[in-house]
Design a protein around this motif. Structure first.
Motif, PDB file in Angstrom:
ATOM      1  N   CYS A 120       0.929  -1.244  -0.019  1.00  0.00           N
ATOM      2  CA  CYS A 120       0.026  -0.098   0.035  1.00  0.00           C
ATOM      3  C   CYS A 120       0.929   1.246  -0.113  1.00  0.00           C
ATOM      4  CB  CYS A 120      -0.759   0.046   1.106  1.00  0.00           C
ATOM      5  SG  CYS A 120      -2.092  -1.387   1.270  1.00  0.00           S
ATOM      6  N   SER A 121       0.967   1.922  -0.986  1.00  0.00           N
ATOM      7  CA  SER A 121       2.145   3.071  -1.271  1.00  0.00           C
ATOM      8  C   SER A 121       1.607   4.215  -0.356  1.00  0.00           C
ATOM      9  CB  SER A 121       1.975   3.553  -2.625  1.00  0.00           C
ATOM     10  OG  SER A 121       0.821   4.033  -3.194  1.00  0.00           O
ATOM     11  N   SER A 122       0.409   4.168   0.124  1.00  0.00           N
ATOM     12  CA  SER A 122       0.050   5.664   0.838  1.00  0.00           C
ATOM     13  C   SER A 122       0.812   5.264   2.326  1.00  0.00           C
ATOM     14  CB  SER A 122      -1.272   5.719   0.770  1.00  0.00           C
ATOM     15  OG  SER A 122      -2.054   4.684   1.817  1.00  0.00           O
ATOM     16  N   PHE A 123       1.120   4.134   2.607  1.00  0.00           N
ATOM     17  CA  PHE A 123       1.699   3.922   3.835  1.00  0.00           C
ATOM     18  C   PHE A 123       3.144   4.336   3.894  1.00  0.00           C
ATOM     19  CE2 PHE A 123      -2.027   0.719   4.556  1.00  0.00           C
ATOM     20  CZ  PHE A 123      -2.369   1.481   5.565  1.00  0.00           C
ATOM     21  N   SER A 124       3.931   4.501   2.821  1.00  0.00           N
ATOM     22  CA  SER A 124       5.264   4.766   2.759  1.00  0.00           C
ATOM     23  C   SER A 124       5.634   6.339   3.288  1.00  0.00           C
ATOM     24  CB  SER A 124       5.687   4.822   1.216  1.00  0.00           C
ATOM     25  OG  SER A 124       7.041   5.376   0.998  1.00  0.00           O
ATOM     26  N   PRO A 137      -2.793   9.422  11.304  1.00  0.00           N
ATOM     27  CA  PRO A 137      -2.093   8.357  10.631  1.00  0.00           C
ATOM     28  C   PRO A 137      -3.203   7.819   9.805  1.00  0.00           C
ATOM     29  CG  PRO A 137      -3.086   7.993  13.006  1.00  0.00           C
ATOM     30  CD  PRO A 137      -3.170   9.585  12.851  1.00  0.00           C
ATOM     31  N   LYS A 138      -4.322   8.269   9.976  1.00  0.00           N
ATOM     32  CA  LYS A 138      -5.440   7.427   8.786  1.00  0.00           C
ATOM     33  C   LYS A 138      -5.134   8.271   7.512  1.00  0.00           C
ATOM     34  CE  LYS A 138      -7.429   4.252  10.816  1.00  0.00           C
ATOM     35  NZ  LYS A 138      -7.244   2.800  10.242  1.00  0.00           N
ATOM     36  N   GLY A 139      -4.525   9.772   7.351  1.00  0.00           N
ATOM     37  CA  GLY A 139      -4.454  10.633   6.384  1.00  0.00           C
ATOM     38  C   GLY A 139      -4.653  11.903   6.752  1.00  0.00           C
ATOM     39  N   VAL A 140      -3.943  12.713   6.269  1.00  0.00           N
ATOM     40  CA  VAL A 140      -4.217  14.129   6.359  1.00  0.00           C
ATOM     41  C   VAL A 140      -5.287  14.660   5.643  1.00  0.00           C
ATOM     42  CG1 VAL A 140      -1.790  14.806   7.012  1.00  0.00           C
ATOM     43  CG2 VAL A 140      -2.528  14.746   4.496  1.00  0.00           C
ATOM     44  N   ASN A 155      -6.428   2.188   3.841  1.00  0.00           N
ATOM     45  CA  ASN A 155      -6.882   2.056   5.311  1.00  0.00           C
ATOM     46  C   ASN A 155      -7.601   0.590   5.259  1.00  0.00           C
ATOM     47  OD1 ASN A 155      -5.714   4.311   5.980  1.00  0.00           O
ATOM     48  ND2 ASN A 155      -7.428   5.615   5.694  1.00  0.00           N
ATOM     49  N   ARG A 156      -8.423   0.530   4.012  1.00  0.00           N
ATOM     50  CA  ARG A 156      -9.215  -0.698   3.898  1.00  0.00           C
ATOM     51  C   ARG A 156      -8.442  -1.984   3.795  1.00  0.00           C
ATOM     52  NH1 ARG A 156     -12.620  -0.676  -0.651  1.00  0.00           N
ATOM     53  NH2 ARG A 156     -11.434   0.706  -1.646  1.00  0.00           N
TER      54      ARG A 156
END
Length: 223
Positions: A120-124, A137-140, A155-156
């Motif tokens: 999941c690239s968004s966790f990088s 932590p879930k996203g700005v 997140n899913r």
């Protein structure tokens, strides 16, 4: 439990007892038989056309090139069931039907182990500008529309992964979850709570270069 003595004098579990522990119910065999044969990695020397699951195997989610699956099948001499969207859209792990099928297999105690390596690239932490923070932590909330979609997808995947681990632990499976050492995945509430609920869980860290990779890539495995 009956046991026999090996050459070194140590107690060895009776073969019949071992098989009973790993045997599958009729419902489990039927559920596995309904899956496409291409989703299974079999031990070397197994004839795929005649193969039927008679005992427990392993679950490998986000299996990628199936390197882990091949080693598991070889080392444990049993099958590995793989899921990865890149192989087939029918293996999309965000699909509710696919998720339900996996949970049913876990409830039927089909597996000796369950492992996940979500990409999941968004966790990088290398994402620029940062899409997650200690406060979010879930996203700005000010992320772009495209990034918000990636954050939601990540997140899913996290929620699903934590649910699989929890159900696998309840089914007496060995578990592992792999991601980069500094991934935002490790700071998600679902995994923080899982660690609190299961104190036997811990982390194994390694640098990929110690295993002959041409890069460092420090990695953490929850297990």
């Amino acid at each position: 439990m009956r046991a026999s003595r090996g050459a070194a004098g140590s107690a060895q579990p009776d073969t019949a007892v071992q098989f009973q522990r790993t045997s599958l119910s009729a419902a489990a065999r039927a559920k596995l038989a309904a899956l496409p044969p291409g989703q299974f990695v079999l031990p070397p020397g197994t004839k795929g056309i005649d193969w039927k699951a008679a005992r427990k195997g392993h679950l490998d989610l986000y299996s990628g090139q199936r390197g882990v699956a091949r080693q598991l099948a070889k080392a444990t001499k049993t099958w590995v069931l793989c899921f990865d969207w890149d192989r087939s859209p029918a293996e999309d792990l965000l699909d509710r039907g696919v998720q339900q099928s996996i949970f049913e297999l876990l409830d039927l105690r089909c597996f000796l182990s369950a492992g996940l390596a979500p990409l999941c690239s968004s966790f990088s932490t290398a994402v620029t500008p940062p899409a997650r923070s200690a406060e979010h932590p879930k996203g700005v909330p000010w992320a772009s529309q495209a990034m918000l979609l990636r954050l939601d997808q990540g997140n899913r995947h996290c929620t699903f992964s934590a649910a699989v681990l929890r159900k696998a632990l309840q089914s007496s499976c060995e578990v592992w979850l792999e991601n980069p050492d500094n991934s935002w995945l490790w700071r998600q509430d679902e995994l923080v709570k899982l660690l609190a609920d299961w104190p036997s869980l811990g982390f194994w860290r390694f640098d990929a270069c110690r295993f002959r990779a041409p890069w460092r890539k420090r990695t953490k495995v929850l297990t």
